[in-house]
Scaffold this motif. Structure first.
Motif, PDB file in Angstrom:
ATOM      1  N   THR A   4       0.838  -1.193   0.000  1.00 37.72           N
ATOM      2  CA  THR A   4       0.000   0.000   0.000  1.00 37.72           C
ATOM      3  C   THR A   4       0.872   1.241   0.000  1.00 37.72           C
ATOM      4  O   THR A   4       1.787   1.371   0.791  1.00 37.72           O
ATOM      5  N   LYS A   5       0.585   2.160  -0.931  1.00 37.03           N
ATOM      6  CA  LYS A   5       1.337   3.413  -0.989  1.00 37.03           C
ATOM      7  C   LYS A   5       0.587   4.497  -0.223  1.00 37.03           C
ATOM      8  O   LYS A   5      -0.631   4.558  -0.276  1.00 37.03           O
ATOM      9  N   PRO A   6       1.342   5.361   0.457  1.00 41.90           N
ATOM     10  CA  PRO A   6       0.685   6.488   1.135  1.00 41.90           C
ATOM     11  C   PRO A   6      -0.024   7.379   0.111  1.00 41.90           C
ATOM     12  O   PRO A   6       0.361   7.424  -1.062  1.00 41.90           O
ATOM     13  N   GLY A   7      -1.033   8.114   0.574  1.00 39.33           N
ATOM     14  CA  GLY A   7      -1.833   8.961  -0.302  1.00 39.33           C
ATOM     15  C   GLY A   7      -1.031   9.949  -1.129  1.00 39.33           C
ATOM     16  O   GLY A   7      -1.391  10.254  -2.265  1.00 39.33           O
ATOM     17  N   TYR A   8       0.068  10.447  -0.581  1.00 38.92           N
ATOM     18  CA  TYR A   8       0.885  11.427  -1.290  1.00 38.92           C
ATOM     19  C   TYR A   8       2.281  10.887  -1.614  1.00 38.92           C
ATOM     20  O   TYR A   8       3.229  11.651  -1.759  1.00 38.92           O
ATOM     21  N   GLY A   9       2.386   9.577  -1.725  1.00 37.61           N
ATOM     22  CA  GLY A   9       3.623   8.944  -2.165  1.00 37.61           C
ATOM     23  C   GLY A   9       4.820   9.290  -1.303  1.00 37.61           C
ATOM     24  O   GLY A   9       4.737   9.316  -0.072  1.00 37.61           O
ATOM     25  N   ASP A  10       5.933   9.585  -1.944  1.00 37.97           N
ATOM     26  CA  ASP A  10       7.197   9.864  -1.254  1.00 37.97           C
ATOM     27  C   ASP A  10       7.148  11.155  -0.435  1.00 37.97           C
ATOM     28  O   ASP A  10       8.003  11.378   0.415  1.00 37.97           O
ATOM     29  N   ARG A  11       6.173  11.991  -0.686  1.00 38.65           N
ATOM     30  CA  ARG A  11       6.071  13.272   0.035  1.00 38.65           C
ATOM     31  C   ARG A  11       5.154  13.188   1.255  1.00 38.65           C
ATOM     32  O   ARG A  11       4.907  14.176   1.924  1.00 38.65           O
ATOM     33  N   GLN A  12       4.692  11.965   1.560  1.00 32.53           N
ATOM     34  CA  GLN A  12       3.795  11.785   2.697  1.00 32.53           C
ATOM     35  C   GLN A  12       4.404  12.286   4.007  1.00 32.53           C
ATOM     36  O   GLN A  12       3.695  12.923   4.797  1.00 32.53           O
ATOM     37  N   PRO A  13       5.693  12.065   4.282  1.00 31.90           N
ATOM     38  CA  PRO A  13       6.252  12.608   5.530  1.00 31.90           C
ATOM     39  C   PRO A  13       6.125  14.130   5.632  1.00 31.90           C
ATOM     40  O   PRO A  13       5.837  14.666   6.716  1.00 31.90           O
ATOM     41  N   GLU A  14       6.297  14.848   4.522  1.00 23.91           N
ATOM     42  CA  GLU A  14       6.121  16.305   4.526  1.00 23.91           C
ATOM     43  C   GLU A  14       4.664  16.664   4.800  1.00 23.91           C
ATOM     44  O   GLU A  14       4.376  17.616   5.541  1.00 23.91           O
ATOM     45  N   VAL A  15       3.762  15.899   4.189  1.00 22.07           N
ATOM     46  CA  VAL A  15       2.333  16.121   4.398  1.00 22.07           C
ATOM     47  C   VAL A  15       1.980  15.879   5.862  1.00 22.07           C
ATOM     48  O   VAL A  15       1.256  16.665   6.479  1.00 22.07           O
ATOM     49  N   ASN A  16       2.517  14.806   6.431  1.00 22.84           N
ATOM     50  CA  ASN A  16       2.233  14.499   7.834  1.00 22.84           C
ATOM     51  C   ASN A  16       2.657  15.640   8.743  1.00 22.84           C
ATOM     52  O   ASN A  16       1.930  16.011   9.672  1.00 22.84           O
ATOM     53  N   LEU A  17       3.839  16.206   8.502  1.00 20.66           N
ATOM     54  CA  LEU A  17       4.306  17.328   9.319  1.00 20.66           C
ATOM     55  C   LEU A  17       3.389  18.538   9.178  1.00 20.66           C
ATOM     56  O   LEU A  17       3.058  19.201  10.166  1.00 20.66           O
ATOM     57  N   ALA A  18       2.967  18.820   7.953  1.00 22.81           N
ATOM     58  CA  ALA A  18       2.059  19.950   7.730  1.00 22.81           C
ATOM     59  C   ALA A  18       0.723  19.708   8.431  1.00 22.81           C
ATOM     60  O   ALA A  18       0.145  20.626   9.021  1.00 22.81           O
ATOM     61  N   LEU A  19       0.234  18.467   8.389  1.00 24.91           N
ATOM     62  CA  LEU A  19      -1.030  18.148   9.047  1.00 24.91           C
ATOM     63  C   LEU A  19      -0.896  18.232  10.569  1.00 24.91           C
ATOM     64  O   LEU A  19      -1.832  18.650  11.257  1.00 24.91           O
ATOM     65  N   MET A  20       0.256  17.857  11.097  1.00 21.63           N
ATOM     66  CA  MET A  20       0.483  17.997  12.538  1.00 21.63           C
ATOM     67  C   MET A  20       0.443  19.463  12.950  1.00 21.63           C
ATOM     68  O   MET A  20      -0.115  19.816  13.995  1.00 21.63           O
ATOM     69  N   GLU A  21       1.013  20.316  12.113  1.00 24.09           N
ATOM     70  CA  GLU A  21       0.963  21.754  12.383  1.00 24.09           C
ATOM     71  C   GLU A  21      -0.481  22.257  12.335  1.00 24.09           C
ATOM     72  O   GLU A  21      -0.914  23.035  13.196  1.00 24.09           O
ATOM     73  N   ALA A  22      -1.243  21.797  11.334  1.00 20.80           N
ATOM     74  CA  ALA A  22      -2.645  22.209  11.212  1.00 20.80           C
ATOM     75  C   ALA A  22      -3.458  21.705  12.409  1.00 20.80           C
ATOM     76  O   ALA A  22      -4.307  22.427  12.940  1.00 20.80           O
ATOM     77  N   TRP A  23      -3.189  20.478  12.843  1.00 23.08           N
ATOM     78  CA  TRP A  23      -3.884  19.918  14.008  1.00 23.08           C
ATOM     79  C   TRP A  23      -3.592  20.776  15.241  1.00 23.08           C
ATOM     80  O   TRP A  23      -4.482  21.133  15.999  1.00 23.08           O
ATOM     81  N   ALA A  24      -2.325  21.124  15.429  1.00 25.17           N
ATOM     82  CA  ALA A  24      -1.928  21.951  16.571  1.00 25.17           C
ATOM     83  C   ALA A  24      -2.601  23.321  16.503  1.00 25.17           C
ATOM     84  O   ALA A  24      -3.026  23.871  17.523  1.00 25.17           O
ATOM     85  N   TRP A  25      -2.702  23.870  15.297  1.00 29.76           N
ATOM     86  CA  TRP A  25      -3.364  25.169  15.137  1.00 29.76           C
ATOM     87  C   TRP A  25      -4.833  25.058  15.558  1.00 29.76           C
ATOM     88  O   TRP A  25      -5.340  25.924  16.279  1.00 29.76           O
ATOM     89  N   LEU A  26      -5.501  23.996  15.102  1.00 28.13           N
ATOM     90  CA  LEU A  26      -6.898  23.806  15.481  1.00 28.13           C
ATOM     91  C   LEU A  26      -7.045  23.695  16.997  1.00 28.13           C
ATOM     92  O   LEU A  26      -7.948  24.304  17.579  1.00 28.13           O
ATOM     93  N   GLN A  27      -6.152  22.945  17.622  1.00 30.45           N
ATOM     94  CA  GLN A  27      -6.217  22.804  19.076  1.00 30.45           C
ATOM     95  C   GLN A  27      -6.012  24.134  19.778  1.00 30.45           C
ATOM     96  O   GLN A  27      -6.645  24.407  20.795  1.00 30.45           O
ATOM     97  N   SER A  28      -5.117  24.955  19.246  1.00 32.12           N
ATOM     98  CA  SER A  28      -4.849  26.232  19.904  1.00 32.12           C
ATOM     99  C   SER A  28      -5.980  27.236  19.701  1.00 32.12           C
ATOM    100  O   SER A  28      -6.173  28.125  20.525  1.00 32.12           O
ATOM    101  N   GLU A  29      -6.736  27.108  18.644  1.00 33.86           N
ATOM    102  CA  GLU A  29      -7.791  28.066  18.326  1.00 33.86           C
ATOM    103  C   GLU A  29      -9.162  27.683  18.868  1.00 33.86           C
ATOM    104  O   GLU A  29     -10.025  28.533  19.001  1.00 33.86           O
ATOM    105  N   PHE A  30      -9.372  26.401  19.130  1.00 37.19           N
ATOM    106  CA  PHE A  30     -10.677  25.925  19.569  1.00 37.19           C
ATOM    107  C   PHE A  30     -10.519  25.167  20.872  1.00 37.19           C
ATOM    108  O   PHE A  30      -9.520  24.496  21.090  1.00 37.19           O
TER     109      PHE A  30
END
Length: 117
Positions: free
Chosen positions: A64-90
């Motif tokens: 099984t390939k990740p949704g964004y292929g070889d760039r999935q680790p970069e996507v994961n980091l960006a999503l972690m930042e977005a998750w943290a932003w949501l937690q800080s705002e709500f």
């Protein structure tokens, strides 16, 4: 209805170029789409599991390939930042077993997420 991240933003470069507030909106739409999805471990008992969500982004099977292929680790980091932003705002609360119970957040759509707060 379930919507994968790659169906919301098909191009990985576009996803990584999003401002954190915009990516948070995409993340929120994706997370809300898990509700009612049979057999998922991300949304259960009215809560969203941070651990299960991020584990689901990187498949453990070599077939099984990740949704964004070889760039999935970069996507994961960006999503972690977005998750943290949501937690800080709500406001949210953490249960003792690690589930995030999302209150105001779950009722929001991407258009309702405040910009530049």
């Amino acid at each position: 209805m379930y919507r994968s991240l790659s169906s919301l933003v098909p191009n990985v470069a576009d996803l990584l170029a999003l401002e954190v507030e915009d990516l948070a909106g995409v993340l929120l739409m994706h997370l809300n789409s898990y509700e009612g999805l049979s057999g998922n471990t991300v949304y259960q008992h009215g809560g969203i599991s941070h651990h299960n969500f991020f584990n689901s982004l990187s498949p453990t099977s070599s077939l099984t390939k990740p949704g964004y292929g070889d760039r999935q680790p970069e996507v994961n980091l960006a999503l972690m930042e977005a998750w943290a932003w949501l937690q800080s705002e709500f406001s949210d609360k953490k249960s003792s077993i690690g589930w995030r119970l999302v209150f105001r957040l779950a009722a929001c759509s991407a258009a309702e997420i405040p910009r530049g707060v």
